[in-house]
Design a protein around this motif. Structure first.
Motif, short mmCIF file in Angstrom:
data_model
loop_
_atom_site.label_atom_id
_atom_site.label_comp_id
_atom_site.label_asym_id
_atom_site.label_seq_id
_atom_site.Cartn_x
_atom_site.Cartn_y
_atom_site.Cartn_z
N PHE A 34 44.64 29.83 15.30
CA PHE A 34 44.17 28.86 16.28
C PHE A 34 42.66 28.86 16.44
O PHE A 34 42.02 29.90 16.31
CB PHE A 34 44.80 29.16 17.65
CG PHE A 34 46.30 29.17 17.61
CD1 PHE A 34 47.01 28.00 17.84
CD2 PHE A 34 46.99 30.33 17.33
CE1 PHE A 34 48.40 28.01 17.79
CE2 PHE A 34 48.38 30.35 17.29
CZ PHE A 34 49.08 29.18 17.52
N VAL A 35 42.13 27.69 16.74
CA VAL A 35 40.73 27.54 17.10
C VAL A 35 40.70 27.41 18.62
O VAL A 35 41.28 26.48 19.18
CB VAL A 35 40.11 26.28 16.45
CG1 VAL A 35 38.71 26.04 16.97
CG2 VAL A 35 40.10 26.43 14.93
N GLY A 36 40.05 28.35 19.28
CA GLY A 36 40.02 28.36 20.74
C GLY A 36 39.11 27.33 21.35
O GLY A 36 39.23 27.00 22.52
N TRP A 37 38.19 26.80 20.56
CA TRP A 37 37.26 25.78 21.06
C TRP A 37 37.96 24.44 21.10
O TRP A 37 38.74 24.11 20.21
CB TRP A 37 36.06 25.67 20.12
CG TRP A 37 35.27 26.92 20.00
CD1 TRP A 37 35.41 27.89 19.05
CD2 TRP A 37 34.20 27.33 20.83
NE1 TRP A 37 34.50 28.89 19.25
CE2 TRP A 37 33.74 28.58 20.34
CE3 TRP A 37 33.57 26.79 21.95
CZ2 TRP A 37 32.70 29.27 20.94
CZ3 TRP A 37 32.53 27.49 22.53
CH2 TRP A 37 32.11 28.71 22.02
N ASP A 38 37.66 23.61 22.12
CA ASP A 38 38.24 22.26 22.11
C ASP A 38 37.45 21.38 21.15
O ASP A 38 36.35 21.73 20.72
CB ASP A 38 38.32 21.67 23.52
CG ASP A 38 36.97 21.44 24.17
OD1 ASP A 38 36.00 21.12 23.45
OD2 ASP A 38 36.87 21.58 25.39
N TYR A 39 38.03 20.27 20.79
CA TYR A 39 37.44 19.39 19.77
C TYR A 39 36.03 18.93 20.16
O TYR A 39 35.14 18.90 19.31
CB TYR A 39 38.34 18.17 19.52
CG TYR A 39 37.81 17.31 18.40
CD1 TYR A 39 38.11 17.60 17.08
CD2 TYR A 39 36.96 16.23 18.67
CE1 TYR A 39 37.60 16.85 16.04
CE2 TYR A 39 36.44 15.46 17.64
CZ TYR A 39 36.76 15.77 16.33
OH TYR A 39 36.24 15.01 15.31
N CYS A 40 35.82 18.60 21.42
CA CYS A 40 34.51 18.10 21.87
C CYS A 40 33.40 19.12 21.65
O CYS A 40 32.26 18.76 21.35
CB CYS A 40 34.56 17.71 23.34
SG CYS A 40 35.61 16.30 23.66
N ASN A 41 33.71 20.41 21.80
CA ASN A 41 32.71 21.46 21.66
C ASN A 41 32.57 21.99 20.23
O ASN A 41 31.58 22.64 19.93
CB ASN A 41 33.03 22.62 22.60
CG ASN A 41 32.80 22.24 24.04
OD1 ASN A 41 31.85 21.54 24.36
ND2 ASN A 41 33.68 22.68 24.91
N ALA A 42 33.57 21.73 19.38
CA ALA A 42 33.51 22.28 18.02
C ALA A 42 34.25 21.37 17.03
O ALA A 42 35.21 21.79 16.39
CB ALA A 42 34.09 23.68 18.01
N PRO A 43 33.79 20.12 16.87
CA PRO A 43 34.49 19.22 15.95
C PRO A 43 34.51 19.72 14.51
O PRO A 43 35.50 19.53 13.80
CB PRO A 43 33.73 17.89 16.08
CG PRO A 43 32.41 18.25 16.68
CD PRO A 43 32.63 19.48 17.49
N SER A 44 33.46 20.41 14.08
CA SER A 44 33.43 20.92 12.70
C SER A 44 34.53 21.95 12.46
O SER A 44 35.13 21.98 11.38
CB SER A 44 32.07 21.53 12.38
OG SER A 44 31.08 20.53 12.39
N THR A 87 49.99 28.50 23.21
CA THR A 87 49.86 28.73 24.64
C THR A 87 48.58 29.50 24.92
O THR A 87 48.45 30.65 24.54
CB THR A 87 51.09 29.50 25.18
OG1 THR A 87 52.26 28.79 24.80
CG2 THR A 87 51.03 29.64 26.68
N GLY A 88 47.61 28.84 25.53
CA GLY A 88 46.34 29.46 25.86
C GLY A 88 45.45 29.75 24.66
O GLY A 88 44.45 30.45 24.79
N LEU A 89 45.77 29.20 23.48
CA LEU A 89 45.03 29.52 22.27
C LEU A 89 44.30 28.34 21.65
O LEU A 89 43.46 28.52 20.79
CB LEU A 89 45.97 30.12 21.21
CG LEU A 89 46.66 31.42 21.61
CD1 LEU A 89 47.66 31.84 20.55
CD2 LEU A 89 45.64 32.52 21.86
#
Length: 139
Positions: A34-44, A87-89
């Motif tokens: 999982f990538v913990g960052w949301d798309y807006c903060n880490a699109p790459s 979940t939470g990830l």
């Protein structure tokens, strides 16, 4: 017959700012990476996650810059690229993790350290020594 070439990926499971920041056990329990960052903060990172294919190898890494050491905490094979939410990830993909894995520690040489990407959340691994260690641990 064709030869199937897979990629090897490293992913971090340390979510800073949380009470229990090491999410390795959760990655394993939820059969994913999982990538913990949301798309807006880490699109790459999300775009890179989308480039991973079924059959690629992935390892959960921990990196300590002071000692130049890279620790592989778990290894597995990507078995489902459909986006999943842990979940939470955050956003992830399905991984069949190797059971009873013994972590692999690698002290990076000066050349590898100089060009390192090991602080990144997600990256494709190109170091042949590390790739060979990961593959050997799988078979």
């Amino acid at each position: 017959r064709g030869v199937v070439i897979m990629a090897v990926w490293g992913i971090g499971a340390y979510y800073s700012g949380q009470n229990n920041p090491d999410k390795t056990a959760e990655f394993l329990a939820q059969a994913g990476a999982f990538v913990g960052w949301d798309y807006c903060n880490a699109p790459s990172l999300h775009n890179m996650l989308k480039s991973i294919k079924v059959g690629d190898i992935i390892y959960i890494k921990s990196y300590t810059i002071k000692t130049k050491s890279l620790l592989s905490l778990a290894i597995g094979i990507v078995d489902d690229i459909a986006t999943k939410t842990g979940t939470g990830l955050g956003t992830g993909i399905g991984v069949k993790w190797k059971k009873d894995f013994t972590p692999i520690s690698v002290v990076l040489n000066d050349e590898t350290f100089r060009n390192n990407v090991y602080n990144n959340t997600l990256y494709e691994e190109f170091d042949l020594d590390i790739i060979n260690r990961i593959i050997n641990a799988l078979i």
